[in-house]
Write an enzyme that holds these catalytic residues in place. Structure first.
Site, PDB file in Angstrom:
ATOM      1  N   TYR A  33      91.458  52.351   4.538  1.00  0.00           N
ATOM      2  CA  TYR A  33      90.061  52.773   4.429  1.00  0.00           C
ATOM      3  C   TYR A  33      89.650  53.357   5.778  1.00  0.00           C
ATOM      4  O   TYR A  33      90.184  52.955   6.821  1.00  0.00           O
ATOM      5  CB  TYR A  33      89.168  51.584   4.053  1.00  0.00           C
ATOM      6  CG  TYR A  33      89.367  51.112   2.630  1.00  0.00           C
ATOM      7  CD1 TYR A  33      90.498  50.386   2.271  1.00  0.00           C
ATOM      8  CD2 TYR A  33      88.441  51.398   1.639  1.00  0.00           C
ATOM      9  CE1 TYR A  33      90.692  49.954   0.961  1.00  0.00           C
ATOM     10  CE2 TYR A  33      88.623  50.968   0.323  1.00  0.00           C
ATOM     11  CZ  TYR A  33      89.756  50.246  -0.006  1.00  0.00           C
ATOM     12  OH  TYR A  33      89.939  49.826  -1.298  1.00  0.00           O
ATOM     13  N   GLU A  34      88.701  54.296   5.755  1.00  0.00           N
ATOM     14  CA  GLU A  34      88.418  55.035   6.987  1.00  0.00           C
ATOM     15  C   GLU A  34      87.778  54.187   8.084  1.00  0.00           C
ATOM     16  O   GLU A  34      87.654  54.624   9.209  1.00  0.00           O
ATOM     17  CB  GLU A  34      87.581  56.284   6.694  1.00  0.00           C
ATOM     18  CG  GLU A  34      86.201  55.993   6.168  1.00  0.00           C
ATOM     19  CD  GLU A  34      85.534  57.254   5.613  1.00  0.00           C
ATOM     20  OE1 GLU A  34      86.216  58.256   5.376  1.00  0.00           O
ATOM     21  OE2 GLU A  34      84.314  57.212   5.427  1.00  0.00           O
ATOM     22  N   SER A  35      87.392  52.957   7.765  1.00  0.00           N
ATOM     23  CA  SER A  35      86.900  52.037   8.786  1.00  0.00           C
ATOM     24  C   SER A  35      88.036  51.548   9.681  1.00  0.00           C
ATOM     25  O   SER A  35      87.794  50.784  10.607  1.00  0.00           O
ATOM     26  CB  SER A  35      86.219  50.847   8.116  1.00  0.00           C
ATOM     27  OG  SER A  35      87.094  50.251   7.174  1.00  0.00           O
TER      28      SER A  35
END
Lengths: 258, 269
Positions: free
Chosen positions: A51-53
């Site tokens: 996930y881009e986090s």
């Protein structure tokens, strides 16, 4: 006898089946995250979800509401900073599949999540690109999951937030991009793939009970059906069970505090 | 570095017209500090944040912002930020200038700011329409290979405000979990204010590689327990997803938004 299921379940199950056990997948929030986690909980237990986090190898218990829910970090193999996520992992070419949604998708697989209408004076201001513009060009290939109606499936997107195959289908080649771009589009009516020459999206299979006319009416361009048009296999009881269980857990978790 | 109350820290370090970055990628969003900025009626701010989230929706709706620099302006997993949309679509409560980027660009721009570079160079924006609408998206030629690469100006906020789990009594700060761009945003800024869940004797970082910001990179530390709600502080409390869902209703209507702000922001502090 097969169980009854919704069009949305059909879409998510079909999308999940496209993922392989050895994929490294950059996951968008919403339907893409549903499909990726369904794949992980069924046929692809070793899939790596990013996930881009910055959560690499996340195995969330419930579907995250945001791309940065604590469950993603708690279950990840490692959590890296956001600059590192985009520089080393995405731009570095380490991700095989990017899974995206779209507010508008056009015949050449271009994605709009920025504005409906004019950019300076928008009719509707959408959230924007986030990670998607670079996901679209640096993942090995892109799968798009989108509900199928004329508002969303348009001849020409108002704004190219994330490049598909460009305005004429040949833009990736002109830009010298090494990645494939959108190779698969899963809707709640059918499955589409780009034509090998023109890159225009064509229907390769129709979901059970959906007619060719219905797909035609819901599509904003004169859509082509492949001569060897298939019927998409319906969800199995096992797939539905896992998906419904996941969604029930998710609903309880997100509304629970309320 | 000085320990201050929230009121003192915002009064001293955030000025009208400043370029302000309040970072925290879904996690550790400095809501308590944002609310104090609103209460103190700061104006004409240029707000910088990758994901404006509810915190900037509130600041925009309260009339604090002149300009927004951002890369994804939605309510994560829920839908629109209605106050942001109302400002862009209808100019309420005031017109909002926007400078829009992608996440990759903003992350690189913060890293460039922290590195003392004038710009960030990366591969981005290929084939996108944003390049026609943001004059700060440009290209440079690689002097070694001749390749065309994207460039955006470094982000150098006047002040960065973040929330973290802990500070020790000397003001060293520990960030754990999803660390986002907070380290870069602090090091890129002229001034930095950090709110923390608690001040402790010993940070006890879980690894020698933990993200620690030394006290001498920070101007003010504020103890503000619960200061990231409705986002979260890993190890302290979870993200209040039900509030993010509820915000969709609260923020949709100008009057309901204003009433919520009166009850939950202006009557506190």
């Amino acid at each position: 006898m097969a169980e009854p299921y919704t069009a949305s379940e059909m879409m998510v199950v079909t999308a999940a089946r496209a993922l392989r056990n050895d994929d490294v997948c950059f996951v968008g929030i919403g339907a893409p995250s549903e499909a990726c986690n369904l794949a992980r909980l069924t046929h692809a237990p070793d899939i790596t979800l990013i996930y881009e986090s910055g959560t690499i190898g996340a195995k969330p218990e419930v579907l995250p509401l945001s791309i940065g829910d604590g469950d993603l970090c708690r279950t990840a193999l490692t959590t890296v900073s956001v600059p590192e996520t985009f520089q080393y992992w995405l731009q570095g070419g380490r991700i095989s599949v990017g899974f995206l949604g779209a507010a508008q998708l056009d015949r050449f697989g271009n994605i709009n999540t920025t504005v409906i209408g004019d950019y300076a004076r928008p009719k509707v201001r959408l959230p924007g690109g986030g990670g998607a513009p670079e996901i679209a060009t640096f993942c090995g290939e892109i799968y798009v999951i989108v509900p199928h109606d004329r508002r969303r499936m348009v001849d020409r997107v108002d704004f190219i937030t994330s490049l598909g195959h460009g305005r004429d289908g040949q833009e990736r080649h002109r830009l010298g991009l090494q990645t494939k771009g959108p190779t698969l589009v899963i809707t709640d009516l059918c499955v589409m793939r780009p034509n090998p020459t023109t890159n225009e999206l064509e229907v390769v299979s129709i979901h059970p009970g959906v007619t060719v006319d219905r797909v035609r009416e819901a599509t904003g361009w004169e859509v082509t059906f492949r001569p060897d048009l298939d019927t998409t296999p319906p969800p199995t009881t096992a797939e539905l069970e896992v998906l419904r269980d996941l969604k029930a857990r998710t609903e309880a978790a997100h509304r629970g505090g309320g | 570095m000085e320990f201050l109350s929230l009121k003192e820290a915002i009064a001293e370090y955030v000025e009208d017209g400043d370029v302000v970055a309040m970072e925290g990628f879904t996690h550790l969003i400095p809501f308590a500090a944002g609310h104090e900025v609103i209460r103190q009626g700061k104006r004409n701010l240029t707000l910088v944040r990758m994901t404006p989230d509810l915190i900037y929706d509130q600041l925009i709706g309260a009339g604090c912002a002149r300009k927004l620099v951002f890369s994804w302006g939605g309510n994560p997993g829920v839908g629109s930020l209605h106050r942001f949309r109302d400002a862009v679509e209808n100019g309420w409560p005031a017109p909002l200038e926007i400078e829009e980027h992608s996440h990759a660009a903003m992350a690189a721009a913060y890293a460039a700011g922290a590195s003392g570079l004038p710009c960030a160079v990366f591969r981005g924006y290929a084939g996108t329409d944003l390049v026609d609408h943001n004059p700060n998206i440009r290209t440079v030629e690689c002097p070694f290979t001749g390749e065309t690469l994207s460039a955006v100006p470094a982000l150098k906020p006047d002040v960065t405000v973040i929330h973290a789990q802990k500070a020790d009594r000397r003001g060293n700060v520990l960030i754990e979990g999803i660390v986002g761009v907070q380290k870069e945003a602090v090091l890129a800024a002229r001034k930095a204010v950090v709110t923390v869940e608690e001040v402790v004797d010993d940070l006890a970082p879980s690894s020698p590689n933990s993200v620690v910001l030394p006290a001498w990179t920070i101007d003010a530390v504020v103890e503000a327990p619960g200061g990231a709600w409705p986002s979260y502080a890993y190890g302290y409390y979870d993200r209040d997803n039900s509030f993010y869902l509820e915000w969709d209703e609260i923020s949709r209507d100008r009057e309901r938004f204003s009433a919520w702000m009166a009850d939950h922001v202006f009557s506190h502090g």
